[in-house]
Design a protein around this motif. Structure first.
Motif, PDB file in Angstrom:
ATOM      1  N   SER A 303     -11.291  -3.901   4.926  1.00 25.88           N
ATOM      2  CA  SER A 303     -11.912  -4.066   3.604  1.00 25.88           C
ATOM      3  C   SER A 303     -11.697  -2.811   2.768  1.00 25.88           C
ATOM      4  O   SER A 303     -11.417  -2.874   1.579  1.00 25.88           O
ATOM      5  CB  SER A 303     -13.412  -4.311   3.704  1.00 25.88           C
ATOM      6  OG  SER A 303     -13.734  -4.997   4.851  1.00 25.88           O
ATOM      7  N   THR A 304     -11.833  -1.658   3.434  1.00 20.28           N
ATOM      8  CA  THR A 304     -11.639  -0.400   2.725  1.00 20.28           C
ATOM      9  C   THR A 304     -10.227  -0.289   2.186  1.00 20.28           C
ATOM     10  O   THR A 304     -10.007  -0.020   1.014  1.00 20.28           O
ATOM     11  CB  THR A 304     -11.923   0.762   3.687  1.00 20.28           C
ATOM     12  OG1 THR A 304     -13.229   0.610   4.182  1.00 20.28           O
ATOM     13  CG2 THR A 304     -11.786   2.087   3.004  1.00 20.28           C
ATOM     14  N   LEU A 305      -9.257  -0.518   3.070  1.00 16.16           N
ATOM     15  CA  LEU A 305      -7.863  -0.346   2.655  1.00 16.16           C
ATOM     16  C   LEU A 305      -7.488  -1.343   1.575  1.00 16.16           C
ATOM     17  O   LEU A 305      -6.756  -1.013   0.648  1.00 16.16           O
ATOM     18  CB  LEU A 305      -6.946  -0.530   3.854  1.00 16.16           C
ATOM     19  CG  LEU A 305      -6.637   0.740   4.618  1.00 16.16           C
ATOM     20  CD1 LEU A 305      -5.714   0.416   5.766  1.00 16.16           C
ATOM     21  CD2 LEU A 305      -5.989   1.756   3.712  1.00 16.16           C
ATOM     22  N   SER A 306      -8.011  -2.564   1.686  1.00 18.78           N
ATOM     23  CA  SER A 306      -7.580  -3.548   0.700  1.00 18.78           C
ATOM     24  C   SER A 306      -8.306  -3.369  -0.626  1.00 18.78           C
ATOM     25  O   SER A 306      -7.939  -3.988  -1.612  1.00 18.78           O
ATOM     26  CB  SER A 306      -7.788  -4.966   1.227  1.00 18.78           C
ATOM     27  OG  SER A 306      -9.150  -5.172   1.483  1.00 18.78           O
ATOM     28  N   SER A 307      -9.330  -2.507  -0.670  1.00 19.73           N
ATOM     29  CA  SER A 307      -9.968  -2.238  -1.951  1.00 19.73           C
ATOM     30  C   SER A 307      -9.221  -1.183  -2.743  1.00 19.73           C
ATOM     31  O   SER A 307      -9.521  -0.950  -3.906  1.00 19.73           O
ATOM     32  CB  SER A 307     -11.399  -1.749  -1.748  1.00 19.73           C
ATOM     33  OG  SER A 307     -12.101  -2.652  -0.972  1.00 19.73           O
ATOM     34  N   VAL A 308      -8.284  -0.506  -2.106  1.00 20.25           N
ATOM     35  CA  VAL A 308      -7.498   0.494  -2.835  1.00 20.25           C
ATOM     36  C   VAL A 308      -6.374  -0.245  -3.530  1.00 20.25           C
ATOM     37  O   VAL A 308      -5.667  -1.016  -2.897  1.00 20.25           O
ATOM     38  CB  VAL A 308      -6.909   1.530  -1.873  1.00 20.25           C
ATOM     39  CG1 VAL A 308      -6.112   2.554  -2.631  1.00 20.25           C
ATOM     40  CG2 VAL A 308      -8.003   2.178  -1.090  1.00 20.25           C
ATOM     41  N   PRO A 309      -6.235  -0.045  -4.833  1.00 20.45           N
ATOM     42  CA  PRO A 309      -5.149  -0.736  -5.521  1.00 20.45           C
ATOM     43  C   PRO A 309      -3.814  -0.477  -4.825  1.00 20.45           C
ATOM     44  O   PRO A 309      -3.450   0.666  -4.549  1.00 20.45           O
ATOM     45  CB  PRO A 309      -5.166  -0.130  -6.913  1.00 20.45           C
ATOM     46  CG  PRO A 309      -6.552   0.346  -7.092  1.00 20.45           C
ATOM     47  CD  PRO A 309      -7.059   0.722  -5.756  1.00 20.45           C
ATOM     48  N   TYR A 310      -3.170  -1.562  -4.505  1.00 20.89           N
ATOM     49  CA  TYR A 310      -1.893  -1.588  -3.805  1.00 20.89           C
ATOM     50  C   TYR A 310      -0.895  -0.572  -4.362  1.00 20.89           C
ATOM     51  O   TYR A 310      -0.302   0.205  -3.634  1.00 20.89           O
ATOM     52  CB  TYR A 310      -1.425  -3.031  -3.973  1.00 20.89           C
ATOM     53  CG  TYR A 310      -0.024  -3.383  -3.673  1.00 20.89           C
ATOM     54  CD1 TYR A 310       0.762  -3.937  -4.658  1.00 20.89           C
ATOM     55  CD2 TYR A 310       0.502  -3.204  -2.419  1.00 20.89           C
ATOM     56  CE1 TYR A 310       2.047  -4.309  -4.389  1.00 20.89           C
ATOM     57  CE2 TYR A 310       1.789  -3.569  -2.139  1.00 20.89           C
ATOM     58  CZ  TYR A 310       2.567  -4.121  -3.129  1.00 20.89           C
ATOM     59  OH  TYR A 310       3.848  -4.486  -2.882  1.00 20.89           O
ATOM     60  N   ILE A 311      -0.780  -0.540  -5.683  1.00 21.78           N
ATOM     61  CA  ILE A 311       0.248   0.307  -6.286  1.00 21.78           C
ATOM     62  C   ILE A 311      -0.094   1.775  -6.099  1.00 21.78           C
ATOM     63  O   ILE A 311       0.787   2.612  -5.894  1.00 21.78           O
ATOM     64  CB  ILE A 311       0.435  -0.062  -7.777  1.00 21.78           C
ATOM     65  CG1 ILE A 311       1.648   0.648  -8.367  1.00 21.78           C
ATOM     66  CG2 ILE A 311      -0.774   0.273  -8.606  1.00 21.78           C
ATOM     67  CD1 ILE A 311       2.905  -0.017  -7.983  1.00 21.78           C
ATOM     68  N   VAL A 312      -1.391   2.108  -6.117  1.00 20.02           N
ATOM     69  CA  VAL A 312      -1.796   3.503  -5.920  1.00 20.02           C
ATOM     70  C   VAL A 312      -1.449   3.925  -4.505  1.00 20.02           C
ATOM     71  O   VAL A 312      -0.881   4.999  -4.272  1.00 20.02           O
ATOM     72  CB  VAL A 312      -3.304   3.653  -6.143  1.00 20.02           C
ATOM     73  CG1 VAL A 312      -3.720   5.087  -5.934  1.00 20.02           C
ATOM     74  CG2 VAL A 312      -3.680   3.191  -7.512  1.00 20.02           C
ATOM     75  N   LEU A 313      -1.767   3.059  -3.567  1.00 23.27           N
ATOM     76  CA  LEU A 313      -1.475   3.345  -2.172  1.00 23.27           C
ATOM     77  C   LEU A 313       0.028   3.596  -1.989  1.00 23.27           C
ATOM     78  O   LEU A 313       0.440   4.609  -1.426  1.00 23.27           O
ATOM     79  CB  LEU A 313      -1.916   2.135  -1.342  1.00 23.27           C
ATOM     80  CG  LEU A 313      -2.230   2.391   0.108  1.00 23.27           C
ATOM     81  CD1 LEU A 313      -3.333   3.414   0.215  1.00 23.27           C
ATOM     82  CD2 LEU A 313      -2.668   1.107   0.758  1.00 23.27           C
ATOM     83  N   LEU A 314       0.821   2.673  -2.529  1.00 20.20           N
ATOM     84  CA  LEU A 314       2.270   2.798  -2.397  1.00 20.20           C
ATOM     85  C   LEU A 314       2.752   4.089  -3.043  1.00 20.20           C
ATOM     86  O   LEU A 314       3.532   4.841  -2.468  1.00 20.20           O
ATOM     87  CB  LEU A 314       2.967   1.611  -3.067  1.00 20.20           C
ATOM     88  CG  LEU A 314       2.893   0.279  -2.349  1.00 20.20           C
ATOM     89  CD1 LEU A 314       3.810  -0.708  -3.025  1.00 20.20           C
ATOM     90  CD2 LEU A 314       3.311   0.438  -0.912  1.00 20.20           C
TER      91      LEU A 314
END
Lengths: 479, 529
Positions: A303-314
C-alpha cells in the motif's frame, strides 16, 4: 512428517502412473483451450520470433565480447553489433522504399555525397582520402584519381545547374502565388485581365520548368553514380536493406535501429517481469498463506509503495542509479555506463505490486477451501500445502502477470526515454519515438512509423497471448 | 458504519506515514542542497537553502552516536586524517598559524581511495565541506571543498591539493583555518598547506604543510558530541515530523527554490485548475464511453460487434501513449493548419479555463474601484467565467481527446469483462424470464450491479489521473500538476517535489477510504465489518 508421508504416497502414484508431466500438460484443459485459440498460437509465434532476434543479438555481442573482438569482422557479429545501428549509412532524413524524395531533398542528398568526395580530392593524398569516403557499402569507384576528378567536376557542375533550376522553379512558384494574391485584390477589370494573362503564362511555364529540373536531377544522380557507384550483388542487397525504411536525422538506418531495439525491449521486458513476478509471487503467497503479521507487513509495504506516484518513483530511482558503472563479465574489467539497470530497478520496484496483490487474494481463497482444510486436518505441513496446493493454483496468475508486466515495461520505457531518464547511449523504440518529435512536424513519418510498427507487433502479440492465457487457465474468465 | 470508516482512517495513518518516510528517504539519497546549488555556491546560499527547509535537522532521530566526534584515522599525509559524520557547523577542526603580514595561498587535501580500475574517489563522499579562513577574530571568507571527488586541482610532490584561495594578512593577528562539519553526510580532512605568495623581506618564505594531528599544539578539535538531550530533541524536532506537520495543517508556505517569488502552495494552487481542465473531462468521457461500449459489447457477446470492439481495443492498447500524443498533435493542430488554413486547436499552450481571482481584482481596480470588495469581485469573476470557458476547446479539447482515446482501450475491456460476468448471473436470467425488456435488463439490472467494480476503477484512477496526464501536459505545455512536478524534478526544486508527492499520496489514501465508504452506499450487501 506426515507431509513426507503424503509426499511419498503421491510419488509412488506418479511412478505407477503412465503419464509424465509433459503428457499431463498436453492433456490438460488449459493447454487444449490455448491451442484451440488460433490467434494465440500465431501470437506465440510472433513472440518467439522477436525473442529469438533478441537472443541472436545478445548472443552475437556475447561472442564478440568473449572472443575479445577477434570475431568482430564476421558477418553476423558485425551486422548485429551496436555500431551498425549507430553508424551513418546515408544522408539524413531519407524517406523509405516507396516514397519519392522531394526534389529539394534529392539535391541535398547528392550534395551530401559530393561534399565528402570534393573534400577528399583536395587532400594532398587523394587516393587514401578517397578510400575513407565510404557510406555504408557505397565506396568511391575504382578509377584513377584524374578520371575521378573529371567525373567529380562534371557532377559538381551538374549540381550547380540543378541548384539553379530549383531556384528558378521556386521563383516561378512564388510569382504565381503573388499574381494570384494580386488578382483577388485587383480593383479594375483591366488590371484583373492583365493578371489573369500573367497567371496563364506562368502556369504554362510550370510543367516545362519541372520537367527540366527532374531531368537535371536524374542526370545528377547518374553522374553521382559514376563517381560513387551503387554496390551490386550481395553488398547491393545489404545497402538497399539499410535504406529500406530510410534514415533518421543523423543519417542512421531506421531499419537497423528498429531491429536492434528489439534487444533492448526484450531485455527490459524480460528482466523487469522476472524481478516483479518473482518478488510479487513470493511475497503475495507468503502474505496470503501465513496471514497474521506477515500479511499485515506485506500489505502495508505494497500500500505504501503504490501510494507513491509511479513517475516519481521511476524518476528518482533512475536518477539515483543512472550514473552507475557495471563491470562486464568475461572481460578484463571493462566498465559500462548507461546500462539498463536503473530501468530494471525502477520497473521491478513498481510492478511487483499487482502480482503480489492478486496472488495474495487467490492464496487467501485457496487456503480456506475444503481440500486444503482436509489436508491440514490430515496433518500436512505448511510447506507441503504451499508446494502442492497453493503454488500450482496461483501459477496461472504468475504467467498472466508476467506477460502483462512485459508489456507494461516496454511501454513505460518509451515514456521514460521521452522524459530523458530511460535508455541512454543505444537505440530503443522509446528513443526513436522521442527523437521523431521534430521529424513529424516536418512531415517525416518513417522513424516514428518504424518504431511504432515494430513495437506494435510485439505488444499486440503479448496482449493476445495474455488474453489466451487468461482464457486457458482461468475457467471463470468470461469470453 | 462510522466505526468502520474510523477504522479505515486509523489503518491508513501508518500507511501514509510510511509513504512520507519512504518518499523522504528516496528524495534524500542525493544531497538536495548541493544538487540544487551545483558545485560552487557561496556559504550563505548553502546555509540559507539548508536551514530554510530544515534540511540541517536529522531526518528522523539522530542515530549517529559514534559519528558525531572527529575520529583520527591512520593514513594519508603525516600518518593521520580526521573524519566526522554529518553536522550543522557546531563542530570543527582548526589550525592556527602565527604568520608575518603578507599574502598566503591556502590549500587542503583529503584522502581518496583508488579502486582496482584506477578510478580515484574521495573517502568522504560528503558533497560540499566548508573551510573558514579567519584572521584573529575576523572571518575573512568561507570556501567550499567538493569532497565527492579527490582533491586534485593542484599537484605538488605527488599529492593532490584543493585550492582554497589567497588570504591577505595585515594586522599581525594569527591565521586560523577552520574546517567546519557543516555537511549533510560528513567531512574528512588530511592536511593543510600554506604557501607564502608575497611576504615582507627577510621573512619566512617556505611553504609548509600542517597535518591533521589532534595532538599537535596548533590544532584544535571541537566536537559536536552526542548528548541525551540532543537525541531526545531529535526524536521530535526533525524533518520527518516537520513534513508531516506541514501536510496535516496544509501549510505550504515554503518558498520554491527555482521560482523564488512563488511559494509551494502558490504553485500547487495555480496548477490544480489546469490539471483538472484536462483530466476531469478525460475521466468523465472515458468512463461514459467505455461503460456504454462495454455494455453494448457484453450484450452482443460473441457477435461481430463485440469482436470488432474488442479487436479495436486491443489494437489501441498496443500503441504507445507517446505515439498518440505526437501523431495526435500533428494531425489535430499542425496538419489542418498547413493543409486547409484551419486553426481550431492550438498546437500547444494554455489559457486559464477559470478566471483568476487576482486578475479580476486587478481589472476592477483598473476601472477605478480602489477596493472592489469581495462580492463585487465575485460578481466580476462570475461574469468572466463564460469568456474563459470559451477558450477551453482551443487548448484542451485536443489533449482531452487524445487522453480519451488512449484510456478507452483499457477501460472498455475492463468494463466488458465486468458486464460479461454479470450477464452470467442468475438474476439476469430471472429478469428475462420475467419478461423484462433488453433495455431494462441492461440499465436497471446489469449496470446497477456492475457499479461496484466501476466505482472502484474510477476512484482508484482519481489520484493517478492527475499524474497520468503528465505526458500530455508536458507535450501541450499545459501548466498542470504533472508538468509542475516534472519541472520541479528537472530543476531539483526540492520543496515543490516533496510537497506535490506528499499531497498526491494523501489524495490516494483519501480516495481509498472514500471507495470503501462508497461501496457501502452503493451495495447494501457489503457488510462493513
Amino acid at each position: 512428517m506426515s507431509g513426507s508421508l503424503l509426499d511419498r504416497k503421491i510419488e509412488s502414484e506418479l511412478a505407477e502412473g503412465k503419464r509424465g508431466w509433459f503428457s499431463a500438460f498436453r492433456q490438460s484443459r488449459a493447454f487444449r483451450t490455448f491451442v484451440r485459440d488460433r490467434a494465440a498460437v500465431v501470437a506465440l509465434g510472433v513472440i518467439a520470433i522477436y525473442i529469438s532476434v533478441a537472443v541472436l543479438i545478445i548472443g552475437a555481442q556475447l561472442v564478440n565480447a568473449i572472443s575479445g573482438g577477434r570475431l568482430s569482422d564476421t558477418f553476423i557479429v558485425k551486422e548485429l553489433s551496436m555500431e551498425r545501428a549507430t553508424e551513418r549509412v546515408g544522408p539524413d532524413s531519407m524517406p523509405g522504399f516507396f516514397e519519392q524524395a522531394s526534389p529539394g531533398k534529392k539535391i541535398a542528398q547528392a550534395e551530401f555525397y559530393l561534399t565528402d568526395i570534393g573534400r577528399a580530392l583536395q587532400r594532398t593524398d587523394p587516393t587514401s582520402a578517397l578510400e575513407a569516403v565510404a557510406v555504408a557499402e557505397r565506396t568511391v569507384a575504382d578509377l584513377p584519381v584524374d578520371q575521378l576528378r573529371t567525373l567529380y567536376a562534371e557532377a559538381a557542375d551538374q549540381l550547380e545547374l540543378v541548384d539553379q533550376l530549383y531556384l528558378d522553379l521556386e521563383i516561378l512558384r512564388e510569382d504565381l502565388a503573388y499574381a494570384r494574391d494580386d488578382l483577388e485584390l485587383a480593383e479594375t477589370d483591366e488590371e484583373a485581365e492583365e493578371l489573369r494573362a500573367e497567371i496563364e503564362e506562368l502556369t504554362a511555364d510550370m510543367p516545362g520548368a519541372e520537367a527540366d529540373l527532374f531531368a537535371a536531377i536524374e542526370k545528377l544522380q547518374a553522374d553521382l553514380d559514376a563517381v560513387l557507384p551503387r554496390p551490386d550483388g550481395f553488398d547491393g542487397f545489404m545497402y538497399d536493406m539499410r535504406l529500406l525504411l530510410g534514415t533518421d536525422s543523423q543519417g542512421r538506418s531506421i531499419l537497423w535501429r528498429a531491429v536492434y531495439s528489439i534487444r533492448v525491449a526484450t531485455q527490459v521486458g524480460l528482466v523487469s517481469a522476472i524481478i516483479a513476478v518473482v518478488v510479487g509471487a513470493f511475497l503475495g503467497s507468503m502474505a496470503g498463506f501465513f496471514g497474521g503479521w506477515v500479511d499485515h507487513a506485506i500489505v502495508w509495504l505494497y500500500s505504501t509503495l503504490s501510494s507513491v506516484p509511479y513517475i516519481v518513483l521511476l524518476t528518482v530511482v533512475a536518477f539515483v542509479f543512472g550514473s552507475m558503472e557495471v563491470t562486464v563479465p568475461f572481460t578484463d574489467g571493462v566498465k559500462v555506463h548507461q546500462t539498463l539497470i536503473p530501468m530494471y530497478v525502477a520497473f521491478g520496484v513498481t510492478f511487483w505490486i499487482a502480482p503480489c496483490r492478486q496472488i495474495r487474494g487467490e492464496a487467501l481463497k485457496i487456503r480456506s477451501l475444503d481440500y486444503v482444510q482436509s489436508a491440514t486436518a490430515l496433518g500436512a505441513g505448511r510447506f507441503y500445502i504451499m508446494r502442492k496446493h497453493i503454488i500450482p493454483n496461483v501459477l496461472f496468475l504468475v504467467f498472466i502477470n508476467f506477460s502483462l508486466i512485459f508489456i507494461g515495461a516496454i511501454k513505460s520505457e518509451v515514456i521514460l526515454s521521452f522524459l530523458g531518464i530511460g535508455v541512454q547511449g543505444q537505440p530503443s523504440w522509446g528513443v526513436m519515438i522521442s527523437e521523431s518529435r521534430g521529424e513529424v512536424l516536418k512531415q517525416f513519418f518513417w522513424q516514428i512509423g518504424a518504431a511504432t510498427a515494430f513495437m506494435f507487433g510485439l505488444v499486440l502479440a503479448f496482449n493476445v497471448f495474455s488474453d489466451a492465457l487468461q482464457d486457458a487457465f482461468d475457467p471463470k474468465h468470461a469470453r | 458504519m462510522w466505526a468502520y470508516v474510523l477504522r479505515r482512517i486509523l489503518y491508513n495513518i501508518p500507511v501514509y506515514m510510511g509513504v512520507i518516510l519512504f518518499l523522504m528517504i528516496l528524495l534524500r539519497l542525493t544531497d538536495p542542497v548541493t544538487a540544487y546549488l551545483g558545485k560552487y555556491p557561496t556559504y550563505d546560499q548553502y546555509l540559507t537553502k539548508r536551514t530554510d527547509f530544515g534540511l540541517d535537522k536529522p531526518l528522523l532521530g539522530d542515530w549517529q552516536i559514534g559519528g558525531r566526534t572527529w575520529q583520527a584515522r591512520e593514513s594519508g599525509i603525516g600518518g593521520s586524517y580526521l573524519e566526522k559524520g554529518r553536522g550543522t557547523g557546531k563542530g570543527w577542526v582548526q589550525w592556527t598559524f602565527d604568520l608575518p603580514a603578507g599574502t598566503y595561498k591556502v590549500q587542503a587535501t583529503w584522502p581518496s581511495i583508488v579502486d582496482d580500475q584506477g578510478n580515484a574517489k574521495s573517502v568522504g563522499e560528503a558533497g560540499l565541506v566548508w573551510v573558514r579562513l579567519i584572521e584573529g577574530e575576523l572571518a575573512l571568507k568561507t570556501v567550499s571543498m567538493d569532497q565527492t571527488r579527490p582533491a586534485r586541482s593542484v599537484e605538488i610532490d605527488g599529492v593532490g591539493w584543493n585550492d582554497l584561495g589567497n588570504v591577505d594578512l595585515s594586522t599581525g593577528e594569527p591565521l586560523t583555518i577552520r574546517v567546519l562539519d557543516d555537511s549533510s553526510q560528513g567531512a574528512v580532512i588530511d592536511a593543510i598547506r600554506v604557501e607564502p605568495v608575497r611576504v615582507g623581506e627577510g621573512e619566512l618564505s617556505v611553504p609548509f604543510v600542517a597535518d591533521a594531528d589532534p595532538q599537535a599544539a596548533n590544532v584544535e578539535v571541537v566536537d559536536d558530541p552526542w548528548t541525551f538531550g540532543g537525541f531526545v530533541r531529535s526524536l521530535y524536532d526533525n524533518q520527518y515530523f516537520a513534513a508531516l506537520g506541514r501536510i496535516v495543517t496544509l501549510r505550504f508556505d515554503q518558498k520554491s527554490w527555482s521560482v523564488e517569488s512563488q511559494s509551494v502552495g502558490d504553485i500547487i494552487s495555480t496548477s490544480i485548475v489546469p490539471s483538472l481542465s484536462v483530466t476531469l473531462p478525460v475521466l468523465i468521457l472515458t468512463t461514459l464511453i467505455s461503460t456504454s461500449l462495454g455494455l453494448v459489447a457484453s450484450f452482443n457477446r460473441g457477435r461481430p460487434l463485440d469482436r470488432g470492439v474488442m479487436f479495436m481495443a486491443v489494437l489501441g492498447m498496443s500503441i504507445s501513449y507517446l505515439v498518440y500524443v505526437i501523431v495526435g498533435q500533428y494531425f489535430g493542430a499542425q496538419w489542418p493548419r498547413l493543409a486547409f488554413d484551419f486553426e481550431f486547436f492550438a498546437v500547444s499552450g494554455y489559457e486559464p479555463v477559470l478566471p483568476m481571482w487576482s486578475d479580476v481584482q486587478m481589472h476592477l481596480q483598473d476601472k477605478g474601484l480602489e477596493d472592489p470588495g469581495f462580492f463585487r469581485t465575485l460578481w466580476g469573476w462570475i461574469a468572466a467565467v463564460p469568456g474563459a470557458i470559451a477558450g477551453w476547446p482551443k487548448y484542451c479539447l485536443l489533449p482531452v481527446s487524445i487522453g480519451v482515446i488512449v484510456a478507452m482501450g483499457y477501460d472498455t475491456r475492463f468494463y466488458r469483462a465486468v458486464m460479461v460476468e454479470e450477464c452470467n448471473k442468475d438474476y439476469i436470467r430471472t429478469a428475462r424470464a420475467k419478461g423484462a425488456s433488453n433495455r431494462r435488463v441492461m440499465y436497471r439490472h446489469m449496470l446497477r450491479n456492475a457499479l461496484i467494480p466501476i466505482i472502484t476503477r474510477v476512484m482508484i484512477s482519481l489520484p493517478f489521473i492527475i499524474m497520468g496526464s503528465l505526458l500530455v501536459e508536458i507535450y501541450f505545455r499545459i501548466p498542470g500538476m504533472g508538468q509542475q512536478l516534472f519541472t520541479a524534478i528537472t530543476n531539483k526544486d526540492f520543496p515543490v517535489v516533496e510537497a506535490i508527492t506528499a499531497l498526491l499520496a494523501a489524495l490516494f489514501i483519501i480516495t481509498n477510504i472514500l471507495t470503501d465508504v462508497l461501496y457501502a452506499v452503493v451495495d447494501p450487501r457489503v457488510t462493513l465489518k
